[in-house]
Write an enzyme that holds these catalytic residues in place. Structure first.
Site, PDB file in Angstrom:
ATOM      1  N   TYR A 194       4.227   6.026  10.604  1.00 55.69           N
ATOM      2  CA  TYR A 194       3.190   5.026  10.018  1.00 55.69           C
ATOM      3  C   TYR A 194       4.157   4.133   9.075  1.00 55.69           C
ATOM      4  CZ  TYR A 194      -0.947   2.842   9.063  1.00 55.69           C
ATOM      5  OH  TYR A 194      -2.097   1.764   9.047  1.00 55.69           O
ATOM      6  N   PRO A 250      -4.109  -0.901  19.157  1.00 53.09           N
ATOM      7  CA  PRO A 250      -3.793  -1.354  17.839  1.00 53.09           C
ATOM      8  C   PRO A 250      -3.798  -0.180  16.881  1.00 53.09           C
ATOM      9  CG  PRO A 250      -5.916  -1.974  18.558  1.00 53.09           C
ATOM     10  CD  PRO A 250      -5.201  -1.530  19.789  1.00 53.09           C
ATOM     11  N   HIS A 254       0.934  -1.189   0.119  1.00 55.12           N
ATOM     12  CA  HIS A 254      -0.069  -0.095  -0.148  1.00 55.12           C
ATOM     13  C   HIS A 254       0.923   1.320   0.100  1.00 55.12           C
ATOM     14  CE1 HIS A 254      -4.113  -1.478   1.075  1.00 55.12           C
ATOM     15  NE2 HIS A 254      -3.416  -2.794   0.843  1.00 55.12           N
ATOM     16  N   TYR A 286      -9.235   5.022   8.525  1.00 58.25           N
ATOM     17  CA  TYR A 286      -9.343   5.299   9.535  1.00 58.25           C
ATOM     18  C   TYR A 286     -10.415   6.429   9.882  1.00 58.25           C
ATOM     19  CZ  TYR A 286      -4.850   2.946  10.751  1.00 58.25           C
ATOM     20  OH  TYR A 286      -3.793   1.984  10.642  1.00 58.25           O
TER      21      TYR A 286
END
Ligand code: APR
Ligand code: PHB
Length: 393
Positions: A387, A295, A72, A203
């Site tokens: 990230y 998480p 990704h 998200y």
């Protein structure tokens, strides 16, 4: 029995450590409390930082990941009433991340252990660590029971890879251990469903609570929604789950979410936890045994891999050159990366969830943080870097 390193726990941390040590010519025995079937059935997150991908590739563990995993270029953030935006790790950093379920990694690690005849003793109980405090002349050993038979394994090092509830961390005297903890006032309901996923990991911050759409393969999706800490699974039949999930996404994304059969549901609390130091005498902790992250950001497995990277490098240096400097620095080096990911997952958790006790001020500040992130290339670059994962030291 006798070996160089006893590894307690056959999760991703324990099995990966045994693999890399084997490649350095260091032998180990892995002790696991549960059955192999149980370990292989656990469903966890599935986002691999580029450094994690590199470690798996460098150690011959990536053949299936490179076929079945999905690279990704970034992830998407959305929230009620505003357009979503894409945090692009590929264009800002030139780094992609891989979506590949931890369940598959666990299978790949067990298969690799079988191929090289790695001793993995499963369903062991009463694991006790002895003489590992580093006192002069002390020779560490581990005792346990398997199928009613008492075992003793003499060793030079013990790697505590036995997760948050394991015995290793608790074997370090309380006078030495320092623990840092934050418990969040909500949990995540996780659902696996045989439906086509949204194109991006997305998200969502919504007044009804956080939601996340993630990816396993073209026909398998993983979703999460924020739920109350005391919520029970039977309160979330599919008829309630799908409309609630969709109500948290912007309308055009909600329309794109396919409903279908769910194949797994679980509820997990969210917690940040770090235990310092990660080394005591001949005992070295890796992964969830030393730290837990919520998480949000999927850092748990990646941290287990970075700990194992640092520890295997240090043990390789010790056995190869008799140089203990990396072993001596293990705890500090590993903890720098741990705290970096602890901070990132805490930041994302605060940014994206609805906190039951937020004041109007807190709520406004959170919304403006999201506005800033949406509008600032620099803020997005900082998040993208965290990230996709920082390089190893
Ligand atoms: N003796 C032997 N084995 C034990 C003991 C014990 N006393 N206690 C726990 N174990 C085993 C557990 O059964 C488990 O299989 O240790 C293993 C620990 O594995 P994980 O919990 O998967 O932890 P880790 O390998 O550090 O992996 C971290 O897993 O929990 C996720 O989000 C986390 O992705 C991260 C990753
Ligand atoms: C997942 O795919 O399970 C996942 C993805 C991203 C997260 C957490 C979990 O932040």
């Amino acid at each position: 029995m006798k070996t160089q390193v006893v590894i307690i726990g056959s999760g991703p941390a324990g099995l990966l450590l045994s693999e890399i040590l084997h490649r350095h010519g260091v032998e180990s025995v892995v002790l696991e409390r549960s059955s192999r079937e149980h370990v292989l059935s656990r469903i966890r997150a599935g986002v691999l930082e580029s450094t994690t991908v590199d470690v798996l590739r460098q150690n011959g563990l990536a053949a299936r990941m490179d076929v079945e995993g999905h690279p990704h270029d970034g992830m998407r953030i959305a929230w009620a009433g505003r357009d979503s935006f894409f945090v692009d790790t590929a264009s800002t950093l030139g780094r992609r991340f891989m979506v590949y379920g931890q369940t598959s990694i666990q299978e790949d690690l067990y298969a690799a252990a079988d191929r090289r005849g790695q001793p993995v003793l499963t369903e062991v109980s009463d694991v006790v660590l002895h003489d590992f405090d580093g006192a002069p002349g002390a020779r560490p050993f581990v005792t346990c029971v398997q199928q009613g038979q008492a075992l003793r394994i003499d060793c030079e090092f013990i790697a505590g890879c036995d997760g948050f509830h394991g015995v290793s961390r608790r074997s370090i005297p309380e006078t030495v251990r320092r623990e840092y903890e934050k418990v969040y006032p909500f949990g995540w309901l996780g659902v696996m469903a045989r439906v086509k996923p949204l194109p991006d990991i997305t998200y969502v911050n919504n007044p009804r609570g956080f939601a996340l759409a993630s990816y396993r393969n073209e026909k398998l999706s993983r979703f999460y929604i924020q739920v109350a800490l005391d919520d029970q699974l039977d309160a979330w039949p599919d008829e309630r789950f799908w409309p609630e999930l969709k109500s948290r996404f912007p309308a055009e994304m909600a329309q794109a979410i396919e409903e279908g059969p769910t194949i797994e549901k679980s509820i997990a609390p969210l917690r940040s936890f770090v235990s310092e130091p990660m080394r005591y005498g001949a005992l070295y902790l890796c992964g969830d045994a030393a730290h837990i992250v919520p998480p949000t950001g999927a850092k748990g497995l990646n941290l287990a891999v970075s700990d194992v990277y640092y520890l295997s490098r240090a043990l390789g240096r010790w056995y190869g050159k008799g140089d203990a400097s990396l072993l001596d620095g293990y705890s500090e080096t590993a903890l720098r990366r741990v705290w970096s990911s602890v901070r990132t997952s805490w930041y994302l958790t605060n940014l994206l969830h609805r906190f039951p006790h937020f004041s109007a001020f807190d709520q406004k500040a959170q919304e403006h943080e999201l506005d800033y992130l949406k509008s600032s290339h620099f803020a997005q670059a900082a998040l993208a870097e965290q990230y996709a994962g920082l390089p190893f030291e």
